[in-house]
Design a protein around this motif. Structure first.
Motif, short mmCIF file in Angstrom:
data_model
loop_
_atom_site.label_atom_id
_atom_site.label_comp_id
_atom_site.label_asym_id
_atom_site.label_seq_id
_atom_site.Cartn_x
_atom_site.Cartn_y
_atom_site.Cartn_z
N PRO A 52 69.96 44.48 62.15
CA PRO A 52 69.80 43.82 63.46
C PRO A 52 68.42 44.01 64.07
N LEU A 53 67.84 45.21 63.90
CA LEU A 53 66.52 45.46 64.48
C LEU A 53 65.45 44.63 63.79
N GLU A 54 65.46 44.62 62.46
CA GLU A 54 64.44 43.86 61.73
C GLU A 54 64.62 42.36 61.94
N THR A 55 65.86 41.92 62.06
CA THR A 55 66.12 40.51 62.36
C THR A 55 65.53 40.15 63.71
N ARG A 56 65.76 41.01 64.70
CA ARG A 56 65.26 40.72 66.04
C ARG A 56 63.73 40.69 66.07
N ILE A 57 63.10 41.61 65.36
CA ILE A 57 61.64 41.64 65.34
C ILE A 57 61.08 40.39 64.68
N ALA A 58 61.64 40.03 63.51
CA ALA A 58 61.16 38.84 62.81
C ALA A 58 61.45 37.57 63.61
N LEU A 59 62.64 37.50 64.20
CA LEU A 59 62.98 36.33 65.00
C LEU A 59 62.05 36.22 66.21
N GLY A 60 61.64 37.37 66.74
CA GLY A 60 60.68 37.36 67.84
C GLY A 60 59.37 36.71 67.44
N HIS A 61 58.91 36.96 66.21
CA HIS A 61 57.70 36.29 65.73
C HIS A 61 57.93 34.79 65.62
N VAL A 62 59.08 34.40 65.09
CA VAL A 62 59.40 32.97 64.93
C VAL A 62 59.37 32.27 66.27
N LEU A 63 59.95 32.89 67.29
CA LEU A 63 60.07 32.27 68.60
C LEU A 63 58.77 32.34 69.40
N SER A 64 57.76 33.00 68.86
CA SER A 64 56.50 33.19 69.57
C SER A 64 55.40 32.26 69.07
N ASN A 65 55.77 31.19 68.35
CA ASN A 65 54.77 30.25 67.83
C ASN A 65 53.80 30.97 66.90
N ASP A 66 54.30 31.96 66.16
CA ASP A 66 53.47 32.78 65.28
C ASP A 66 53.66 32.32 63.84
N PRO A 67 52.65 31.70 63.23
CA PRO A 67 52.82 31.21 61.86
C PRO A 67 52.59 32.27 60.79
N GLU A 68 52.14 33.46 61.17
CA GLU A 68 51.79 34.47 60.17
C GLU A 68 53.01 34.82 59.32
N PRO A 69 52.83 34.88 58.00
CA PRO A 69 53.98 35.14 57.12
C PRO A 69 54.45 36.59 57.20
N HIS A 70 55.70 36.81 56.81
CA HIS A 70 56.24 38.15 56.64
C HIS A 70 56.20 38.49 55.15
N PHE A 71 56.09 39.78 54.84
CA PHE A 71 56.12 40.12 53.42
C PHE A 71 57.09 41.25 53.14
N ILE A 72 57.78 41.07 52.00
CA ILE A 72 58.69 42.06 51.45
C ILE A 72 58.26 42.26 50.00
N HIS A 73 59.13 42.79 49.14
CA HIS A 73 58.77 43.05 47.75
C HIS A 73 59.90 42.64 46.82
N GLN A 74 59.56 42.43 45.57
CA GLN A 74 60.55 41.98 44.60
C GLN A 74 61.73 42.95 44.50
N SER A 75 61.48 44.21 44.75
CA SER A 75 62.55 45.21 44.72
C SER A 75 63.65 44.88 45.72
N ASN A 76 63.29 44.20 46.82
CA ASN A 76 64.26 43.89 47.86
C ASN A 76 65.16 42.71 47.51
N LEU A 77 64.83 42.00 46.41
CA LEU A 77 65.68 40.93 45.89
C LEU A 77 66.50 41.40 44.70
N ALA A 78 66.35 42.68 44.34
CA ALA A 78 67.04 43.26 43.19
C ALA A 78 68.15 44.19 43.67
N GLU A 79 68.98 44.64 42.73
CA GLU A 79 70.02 45.64 42.97
C GLU A 79 70.91 45.24 44.15
N ASP A 80 70.80 45.91 45.31
CA ASP A 80 71.63 45.54 46.46
C ASP A 80 71.12 44.30 47.20
#
Length: 709
Positions: A533-561
């Motif tokens: 919920p916290l990370e969703t709110r932070i990222a959604l805050g960027h979306v709602l702020s007319n902020d085009p800057e991308p977010h970055f994660i890592h391939q590990s976050n698409l693996a396992e769980d």
């Protein structure tokens, strides 16, 4: 967008002259006033007026501030508000924002000047946060209304709001409730006063009554129009971010400089590589240069072919494209270790057109100074004379070119103008490396790189590096070294709890870190219940702020769980639930984000230097900006510029960029976009000053601390 025109018993000719309506071709009526496309913000230093100013900054809409707390401020009088240009009456501001419905002392000549100005030129007024009272078109809260906290309340847009300035919303407007110990939203809920011409646009239930009370509504009186806002907010709160577009739409009538979108892009770094894993016993990551204990057994995290299948199916179901930021050597090493087999690479290459691809260098090498890892934290190695020992230009060239060659052989669709270096290396990294690698800029020139990723948490703002311009990326607190939710929570606990609780003590050393925890999270439930919920709110805050800057994660976050997906789904689901179909997410690739940021920077510089002139006369908008500076505007659907249509459709209007050659651009509005109408005013004096409204404590920005990624 349909608008209601309110008229009085003026003759048709007088009405046309008064309102600046067209009587034939654009600007045919020489008596129509000129309305400059600039907003007047009268601030009392409170969070509400500051929030509206921040929204105008974000969109690129020019405004002038009068600070009521300054002893040397500009006095608001008739000459400050209007004058004559080339024989034509000019209104210097298209809208007025006040802290409340009347922030001046009783009998104020300044409020009288504002009221007369608004009546004469049909200028709307926003009451940024005011007490519900008859002078603002509402009953006082003690007459069947409510005053107090509305934390966690689900407000809604009325039919009139959806048909008017808030038509980009589906209807629901949730109010944040992030802390049980802090009053985050205080409001006055009330119904229209008897006989008042008041239309609620956003409302919420009045406790215990079964009646809805207005939070935002339009009050029409004495030839004036006010947008009455009766809840307090700051620029970072979700409820304001949802409603800010509508506030600007209302005050400008949908005709203003600047534009905004809901942007969301996600970069997945280290594709084809394996990522080192967090060791829950050592509280560090063996293989990382800052892990003093390297005795842990390597257990790297790497995606599988099944993870690719999941990613492609997810993209198709969400109508969203991920940017895969890749290192080709990861596949080469995998094939060398497994008799030429790399099922992950085979599947990704087969599905290559499902993704966007970005060069992350061949081996993910560190491209800044040469690192001395014999100490923790690492330091820059030095030459005998004490100067910094830098990774060479040739090494940087080879890392860029080697990955391009591998991508070409694999058939990956690659844009060679984009680059993400490993750990954003080569760019300055404080405190160890305060300067860019001097060989980085020449190497970027060698390779034709135009857009270079940077870490927005360390190197915010776009800047030039040789021929390239940086594209800041937001790190997510979904860690690169976690494939399982329990690992993520364990590391999160280590980072954000006190030393007495077994944590790192980061929060004790830096109390401003807002992701600090009062106690460790449960490793079984903490990820889904707290981090997501916290990370969703932070990222959604960027979306709602007319902020085009991308977010970055890592391939590990698409693996396992596959721990990234709950956060990504939270953002996408949030937008789907809140916004109408005419206001979709905009999912740009890196070079387009870079170009958007670059245009914004040039536009802001031109505005700050006073080099932009923009005004409306009847159905024509004229804008002049420096040669080479693209002009941005939001205008009604059907607007043309020159001989062609202007802009692209978004949120019920059209907006975008138009190149400027330094000469005046003329935008012709559709006939349906009549100049604002008003009634003939009675000359009534302004109302008495508004009572002091309550601003609760705790309305402060939340800034997460981002760990190394």
């Amino acid at each position: 967008m349909k608008r209601t025109i309110r008229t009085t018993a003026l003759t048709v000719g007088a009405l046309i002259a008064a309102l600046g309506l067209q009587a034939g071709p654009a600007q045919a009526d020489t008596t129509a006033p000129r309305i400059d496309l600039r907003v007047l913000v009268v601030s009392d230093g409170g969070p509400a007026t500051d929030a509206i100013a921040a929204e105008l900054d974000s969109t690129g809409t020019p405004y002038t501030t009068v600070d009521l707390t300054s002893a040397t401020r500009q006095v608001i009088d008739a000459g400050f508000l209007a004058d004559t240009v080339d024989g034509r009456p000019r209104a210097k501001f298209q809208a007025v924002v006040l802290p409340d419905d009347n922030p001046f002392a009783a009998g104020s000549t300044e409020m009288a000047a504002l009221a007369s100005y608004e009546q004469t030129y049909a200028i709307p007024q926003v009451d940024a946060y005011t007490y519900a009272r008859p002078q603002a078109g509402l009953n006082v809260p003690t007459s069947g209304g409510y005053s107090g906290s509305i934390d966690g309340v689900q407000a809604s847009v009325t039919d009139a709001g959806r048909a008017g300035p808030f038509g980009y919303l589906k209807g629901a407007v949730p109010f944040e409730d992030n802390s049980p110990s802090v009053s985050e939203s205080y409001a006055y809920l009330s119904t229209p006063a008897p006989g008042a011409d008041f239309t609620p646009y956003v409302q919420a239930p009045i406790p215990g009554t079964g009646t809805q009370g207005s939070l935002i509504g339009e009050y029409r009186h004495d030839g004036r129009r006010e947008l009455v806002v009766t809840f307090v907010y700051n620029q970072y709160q979700e409820q304001f971010r949802l409603l800010s577009r509508g506030i600007v739409e209302w005050m400008t009538g949908g005709v203003h400089l600047g534009a905004s979108r809901n942007y969301f892009a996600v970069h997945v770094d280290d594709v084809f590589l394996s990522d080192d894993r967090w060791d829950t016993q050592l509280n560090c990551t063996p293989g990382d240069v800052d892990c003093t204990n390297q005795s842990g057994t390597p257990n790297p995290i790497r995606m599988t072919a099944a993870d690719v299948d999941y990613a492609t199916a997810w993209e198709q179901s969400r109508h969203f494209t991920l940017d895969l930021v890749f290192n080709g050597s990861g596949s080469v090493d995998q094939r060398a270790d497994d008799n030429g087999v790399d099922q992950l690479a085979d599947r990704l290459i087969a599905d290559r057109n499902q993704f966007r691809w970005v060069n992350h260098t061949y081996t993910h090498a560190f491209l800044g100074c040469e690192q001395n890892t014999t100490v923790v934290p690492w330091t820059c190695a030095t030459n005998p004379d004490g100067s910094t020992r830098w990774v060479s230009r040739q090494t940087i060239d080879d890392e860029i070119a080697g990955n391009r060659a591998w991508a070409q052989a694999a058939g990956l669709p690659l844009d060679n103008g984009e680059l993400v270096t490993g750990e954003h290396s080569g760019l300055r990294i404080l405190p160890q490396q305060p300067d860019d690698n001097p060989d980085l800029a020449p190497a970027l020139a060698d390779s034709g790189v135009r857009w270079l990723a940077s870490d927005a948490s360390r190197d915010p703002g776009q800047r030039q590096v040789g021929p390239a311009v940086t594209v800041p990326r937001h790190p997510m607190n979904v860690f690169y070294n976690a494939g399982h939710a329990a690992e993520e929570v364990d590391e999160y606990n280590w980072l954000y709890t006190s030393r007495a609780q077994g944590g790192s003590g980061l929060c004790e050393d830096d109390p401003a870190t807002t992701t600090c925890l009062p106690a460790p999270l449960d490793t079984g439930t903490g990820y889904q219940d707290h981090i997501v919920p916290l990370e969703t709110r932070i990222a959604l805050g960027h979306v709602l702020s007319n902020d085009p800057e991308p977010h970055f994660i890592h391939q590990s976050n698409l693996a396992e769980d596959r721990i990234a997906y709950p956060v990504l789904n939270g953002v996408l689901d949030g937008c789907d639930a809140l916004f109408a179909d005419n206001t979709p997410l905009v999912n740009l690739r890196m070079k387009d984000i870079g170009a958007e940021l670059q245009r914004r920077s040039a536009w802001k510089s031109a505005l700050d230097a006073g080099q932009v002139t923009a005004y409306r006369i009847g159905g024509a908008v004229t804008v002049q900006a420096p040669n080479g500076t693209d002009v941005t505007a939001t205008l009604p659907t059907g607007t043309t510029v020159g001989t062609g249509a202007f802009g692209t459709a978004y949120a019920g209007e059209v907006s975008g960029w138009t190149p400027s050659a330094g000469t005046a651009l003329t935008f012709t509005l559709p006939s349906s976009a009549a100049a604002p109408a008003h009634t003939a005013h009675s000359g009534a004096r302004p109302t008495a000053p508004a009572p002091r409204t309550r601003v609760p404590a705790g309305l402060n920005r939340q800034v997460p601390a981002a760990p190394k990624s």
